[in-house]
Structure formats: structure tokens, C-alpha cells
Write a protein that holds these residues in place. Sequence first.
Motif, PDB file in Angstrom:
ATOM      1  N   ALA A 103      64.532   4.824   5.887  1.00 16.56           N
ATOM      2  CA  ALA A 103      64.597   3.836   6.971  1.00 16.56           C
ATOM      3  C   ALA A 103      63.958   2.537   6.514  1.00 16.56           C
ATOM      4  N   GLY A 104      64.478   1.457   7.023  1.00 16.09           N
ATOM      5  CA  GLY A 104      63.907   0.145   6.783  1.00 16.09           C
ATOM      6  C   GLY A 104      63.621  -0.534   8.112  1.00 16.09           C
ATOM      7  N   SER A 105      62.612  -1.406   8.128  1.00 21.00           N
ATOM      8  CA  SER A 105      62.263  -2.075   9.382  1.00 21.00           C
ATOM      9  C   SER A 105      61.753  -3.472   9.092  1.00 21.00           C
ATOM     10  N   ILE A 106      61.993  -4.346  10.043  1.00 24.17           N
ATOM     11  CA  ILE A 106      61.452  -5.707  10.017  1.00 24.17           C
ATOM     12  C   ILE A 106      60.583  -5.861  11.249  1.00 24.17           C
ATOM     13  N   VAL A 107      59.302  -6.095  11.022  1.00 26.74           N
ATOM     14  CA  VAL A 107      58.342  -6.171  12.120  1.00 26.74           C
ATOM     15  C   VAL A 107      57.772  -7.587  12.153  1.00 26.74           C
ATOM     16  N   ALA A 108      57.958  -8.248  13.292  1.00 23.52           N
ATOM     17  CA  ALA A 108      57.457  -9.621  13.451  1.00 23.52           C
ATOM     18  C   ALA A 108      56.475  -9.672  14.618  1.00 23.52           C
ATOM     19  N   PRO A 109      55.333 -10.318  14.452  1.00 23.71           N
ATOM     20  CA  PRO A 109      54.358 -10.409  15.538  1.00 23.71           C
ATOM     21  C   PRO A 109      54.845 -11.358  16.632  1.00 23.71           C
ATOM     22  N   LEU A 110      54.686 -10.917  17.869  1.00 21.90           N
ATOM     23  CA  LEU A 110      55.082 -11.752  18.998  1.00 21.90           C
ATOM     24  C   LEU A 110      53.916 -11.975  19.956  1.00 21.90           C
ATOM     25  N   LEU A 111      53.475 -10.912  20.628  1.00 19.94           N
ATOM     26  CA  LEU A 111      52.433 -11.044  21.634  1.00 19.94           C
ATOM     27  C   LEU A 111      51.038 -11.161  21.035  1.00 19.94           C
ATOM     28  N   ASN A 112      50.854 -10.739  19.789  1.00 17.99           N
ATOM     29  CA  ASN A 112      49.521 -10.767  19.176  1.00 17.99           C
ATOM     30  C   ASN A 112      49.310 -11.980  18.289  1.00 17.99           C
ATOM     31  N   ARG A 113      50.057 -13.034  18.496  1.00 21.88           N
ATOM     32  CA  ARG A 113      49.913 -14.222  17.647  1.00 21.88           C
ATOM     33  C   ARG A 113      48.600 -14.951  17.916  1.00 21.88           C
ATOM     34  N   GLY A 114      48.036 -14.758  19.097  1.00 18.50           N
ATOM     35  CA  GLY A 114      46.747 -15.386  19.377  1.00 18.50           C
ATOM     36  C   GLY A 114      45.660 -14.869  18.453  1.00 18.50           C
ATOM     37  N   ALA A 115      45.663 -13.560  18.209  1.00 15.13           N
ATOM     38  CA  ALA A 115      44.686 -12.986  17.284  1.00 15.13           C
ATOM     39  C   ALA A 115      44.926 -13.485  15.866  1.00 15.13           C
ATOM     40  N   LEU A 116      46.201 -13.636  15.497  1.00 14.87           N
ATOM     41  CA  LEU A 116      46.518 -14.138  14.158  1.00 14.87           C
ATOM     42  C   LEU A 116      46.083 -15.597  14.006  1.00 14.87           C
ATOM     43  N   LYS A 117      46.249 -16.383  15.074  1.00 12.07           N
ATOM     44  CA  LYS A 117      45.803 -17.775  15.022  1.00 12.07           C
ATOM     45  C   LYS A 117      44.287 -17.862  14.866  1.00 12.07           C
ATOM     46  N   ALA A 118      43.591 -16.969  15.569  1.00  4.58           N
ATOM     47  CA  ALA A 118      42.134 -16.965  15.453  1.00  4.58           C
ATOM     48  C   ALA A 118      41.695 -16.607  14.044  1.00  4.58           C
ATOM     49  N   GLU A 119      42.368 -15.618  13.441  1.00  2.99           N
ATOM     50  CA  GLU A 119      42.033 -15.235  12.067  1.00  2.99           C
ATOM     51  C   GLU A 119      42.360 -16.356  11.093  1.00  2.99           C
ATOM     52  N   PHE A 120      43.463 -17.049  11.328  1.00  7.93           N
ATOM     53  CA  PHE A 120      43.833 -18.174  10.458  1.00  7.93           C
ATOM     54  C   PHE A 120      42.793 -19.291  10.567  1.00  7.93           C
ATOM     55  N   ALA A 121      42.361 -19.600  11.790  1.00  8.43           N
ATOM     56  CA  ALA A 121      41.344 -20.640  11.977  1.00  8.43           C
ATOM     57  C   ALA A 121      40.021 -20.237  11.324  1.00  8.43           C
ATOM     58  N   SER A 122      39.674 -18.956  11.443  1.00  5.95           N
ATOM     59  CA  SER A 122      38.433 -18.470  10.824  1.00  5.95           C
ATOM     60  C   SER A 122      38.517 -18.562   9.300  1.00  5.95           C
ATOM     61  N   ALA A 123      39.670 -18.170   8.745  1.00  2.60           N
ATOM     62  CA  ALA A 123      39.843 -18.240   7.296  1.00  2.60           C
ATOM     63  C   ALA A 123      39.770 -19.683   6.806  1.00  2.60           C
ATOM     64  N   ASN A 124      40.346 -20.598   7.569  1.00  3.23           N
ATOM     65  CA  ASN A 124      40.298 -22.006   7.183  1.00  3.23           C
ATOM     66  C   ASN A 124      38.862 -22.533   7.229  1.00  3.23           C
ATOM     67  N   ALA A 125      38.096 -22.140   8.255  1.00  9.68           N
ATOM     68  CA  ALA A 125      36.702 -22.582   8.358  1.00  9.68           C
ATOM     69  C   ALA A 125      35.872 -22.019   7.206  1.00  9.68           C
ATOM     70  N   ARG A 126      36.148 -20.755   6.827  1.00  8.30           N
ATOM     71  CA  ARG A 126      35.419 -20.165   5.702  1.00  8.30           C
ATOM     72  C   ARG A 126      35.746 -20.888   4.405  1.00  8.30           C
ATOM     73  N   GLN A 127      36.987 -21.347   4.272  1.00  9.17           N
ATOM     74  CA  GLN A 127      37.352 -22.089   3.071  1.00  9.17           C
ATOM     75  C   GLN A 127      36.596 -23.413   2.991  1.00  9.17           C
ATOM     76  N   ILE A 128      36.530 -24.127   4.101  1.00  7.11           N
ATOM     77  CA  ILE A 128      35.815 -25.405   4.101  1.00  7.11           C
ATOM     78  C   ILE A 128      34.319 -25.173   3.875  1.00  7.11           C
ATOM     79  N   GLU A 129      33.782 -24.098   4.465  1.00  9.20           N
ATOM     80  CA  GLU A 129      32.378 -23.767   4.236  1.00  9.20           C
ATOM     81  C   GLU A 129      32.117 -23.498   2.750  1.00  9.20           C
ATOM     82  N   ALA A 130      33.019 -22.726   2.133  1.00  9.61           N
ATOM     83  CA  ALA A 130      32.872 -22.430   0.701  1.00  9.61           C
ATOM     84  C   ALA A 130      32.973 -23.692  -0.137  1.00  9.61           C
ATOM     85  N   LEU A 131      33.800 -24.639   0.320  1.00  7.10           N
ATOM     86  CA  LEU A 131      33.935 -25.905  -0.400  1.00  7.10           C
ATOM     87  C   LEU A 131      32.620 -26.684  -0.376  1.00  7.10           C
ATOM     88  N   TYR A 132      32.003 -26.759   0.797  1.00  6.89           N
ATOM     89  CA  TYR A 132      30.726 -27.470   0.901  1.00  6.89           C
ATOM     90  C   TYR A 132      29.611 -26.728   0.145  1.00  6.89           C
TER      91      TYR A 132
END
Length: 474
Positions: free
Chosen positions: A351-380
Motif C-alpha cells: 500500500a502507498g499513502s500520501i498524508v498531508a497535514p490539515l488541522l494540525n498546521r498550527g502546531a507545525l507553525k509553532a515548531e517552525f517559529a521555534s526552530a527559526n528563533a533557535r537558529q537566530i539565537e545560535a547565530l548570536y
Amino acid sequence: MEKSNTKWVIGGLLFLWACAPVLPKTPEVEPAPKTYGEWTNADTTNSGTISWRNFFTDKHLLSLIDTAMLYNPDLQIANQRVLMANAELLRSKAAMIPTLNANLSPAIRRYGLYTMDGAGNISTFIQPGKIVPINLPDIYVGLQSSWEADVWGKLRSRKKAATARWLASNEGRNWMTTQVVSNIALHYYELQALDNMLRIVDETIVLQENALNIVQVQKEAAAANQLAVEQFAAQLLNTKAIKTQLQQQVVDHETALQLLLGKFPGTVVRDTANYLTTAVPAMQTGVPAMLLQQRPDIRQATFLLEATKMDVQAARAAFLPGFNITAAFGYQAFQPNLLFRTPESMAYALAGSIVAPLLNRGALKAEFASANARQIEALYQYQQTVLTGVAEVYNEMKRLQNLEQLYQQRNEQATVLTTSIETASALFRSGRATYLELLINQQNALQARLEVIAAKKQQWQTSVNLYKALGGGW
């Protein structure tokens, strides 16, 4: 119709791709300066590239560092951190390959009679002359596999982040090694200085005891009074108190050094004979850009910055559809003696499947924002580490330069005052100098000789600090 469905699928994937957040721009990093302040050095020779086995020449100090390499607790902890980072790297690599599991599943099932399965099984033959039993055994033996196709590079980014953190942990261990080596050397030179100070104090005590004996004789001959005796006795007691303080400092530094070796408190073997005559090694600093390659803490900050960049890439890829493939192959039957009958008991699935996030994109956005902040912190943090490294080298270079002049001045002062002790003693015995002049002369000579040793100690310790600041010792 099929062509139209394909367009809808492709259009949906493009829509999801468009919904993925754009990678943010990171602040610019200020480049390392070309020189250390006013020092315009075109020579790229860097003393930090010298191994500590060649930088230090005292055999006792080298033996102490060798012991610390084996038993220092901080280094042992750093080694475990490297192993943990390596395990994370292996796990990230394993996530990119298909999983394969062996499966043995014995089971028994019963379908309700008032269901489609129950009503159908009650009249269905499972073997000639045998209908499906109400309590049906089910035995499965086979292999199961799953694999996530890393189309968007999410798993690759995670592996690169784990690799960078593993490299950073190695640099962290190197930086810890540098600190351990330098701390051992600092304590060792401190102990050498204390030993020489104790030698000078002992010599001074002998002189002061002789002076006290002389003034006591003079008092008996009515050539001196009780006040002079008390002043000489007080000076002698003060010098003995200085000796006691120095002895306690020896204990403190020996204990601290033994802790660095991973041992309980005890005496440290050392050589103090040529402390003042041994020249401090000449230091070559190269150019600031070399710190980026030589200092482990800067290299560690560089790898951690790279890891956070990969974290942002992985967090962005999490918004996009995942492509998964699952497969299973084995044998399944309701009786063990029928389990491996081919082809009747053979079972497989793909079997093959394609799974795309729909309702949980808010959590993904939060993780993306956190990862971006950690990158800038590491830069400083990286920029701060570079600034600190350059400042440390500059300060230690300046200090070493000034200490050379200070040592020469202190040495000349001590030579003059030490020579004047005999002169003052002779004048005192002949009555041409007061006891106060002799007391002041002895006190000034003691202080000057101690300051010479202190200046020499500062030279040795500054050379060690500069060696560490240049990235040496690992």
C-alpha cells in the motif's frame, strides 16, 4: 476522468507546497577583524596549533595532564555527550531506510452472529465439509516493512542536523580538554610560585630571628630598649603568619589540582628549582581569522548554527505531504499444520499513502517559529563566541607585554632592597642606623622578593591563558 483526477492531485500538492512558510532571512554575521587591535601581524603562525605535549616542557606538569586525560570527570562527561550525539546521528540515519520487522501473531476471534461476517461465516466452508467455526483461530507469520519517501528532504535535514550536533559535541569535548589542560597548568604554576614564596619567607625568618637576637643582646647591654625588642618580635610573628597563609594556599591549590585529576586530596609532585630562571615561551598569535578554525568553542558554535539551520529546513518540510509505502508478506492460517501450505496460506499486502497535514498546521507553525528563533539565537551565540575569543587574545597579548616590563622592574627593585639588607644590618650593629630603619628595610625587601615571584607567576599564567585563547590544548 482519470486525467482530470490526476490534475486535481497535482493541483492539491502544488497548493500545499505554496502554503509552506518561506524560509526567513537571518541577520548578517560580522566578520572577524583582520588584526588584534594595534597589532598588525602578517605572520600566520599560531601558538594555539602546538600540541600541549610540546607547548609545556615540565615533565611533572605533563604527567599531571596525562593523568587528567584519563580520569578527569568533566572529560568523562564530555565523552558521554559525544556518544549520545553519535546515537542521535545513527537514529537519524536509520529513519531514512525502510523498516523491516518479523511478525508472529497468534490470535482468536469471534464474529457476532447478527453481523455480515457472522452471518456469512455460519454457512461458509473453510475446508471441505467444515464450516467456519464461531471461535476462529488466526495465526500469522511473516515480515512487515514501511518506508517514508524523503521527497522534500525532511529526513535529510534531520540527519544533517544530527551530524552537525555530533561534530559540535566533539568540539565541546575539545574545548573541555583545553580548559582542563589550562586549569592544571595554572594551578601548577601557582604551586611553583607558592613554593618559591615559602623559600623566601623562610630565609627572611632566619634574618629576622638573627636581628631579634641582636637587639635582645643590645638591650641587655643597654644599647636598645624593650620597644625595639617588641618591634622585631612583632615583625617576626607577622612573617610567620605570612608563611602559614602561604601553606594553606598550597593545600588549596593541591586539592583543586587533584580534583582536576579525578583524585582525592593529596600532595602534588612538582619542580620549583628553576622557576625564576626558566623563560616563558614566546607566543605567536597569527591573525584573528585563524581562531575560527582553531578555537573549539567557535567551531562548536559554528556546528550548532548549522544544526539549527537544518532544523528550520526540517520544520518547513513538515508542512508538505508525506509519501509512505507499507508492505507485508507471510503465511496465515487457522491451524498450525496449514500455516505453510503454498499458495493457499500465503498472504501479502502492498500500500502507498500520501498524508498531508490539515488541522494540525498550527502546531507545525509553532515548531517552525521555534526552530527559526533557535537558529537566530545560535547565530548570536556564534557571534558572541567570536567576539569573546578575539577579546581574550587581545587582552592576554597586552597583559603579557606589560608583565614583561613589570617583571624587570620588580626584579631590579628586589635586587636593590635585598642588597641593602646587609648594609642596614651592619649599620644597625654599629649604631649608625635605627632599628626602625632595619625593620622597614627587611619588610620592603620581603615584599619586593614576593612581588618578583608574583610577577613571574603572572607571566606563566598569562602565557597559558593566551595559549587557551588561541585555541591550544586539545
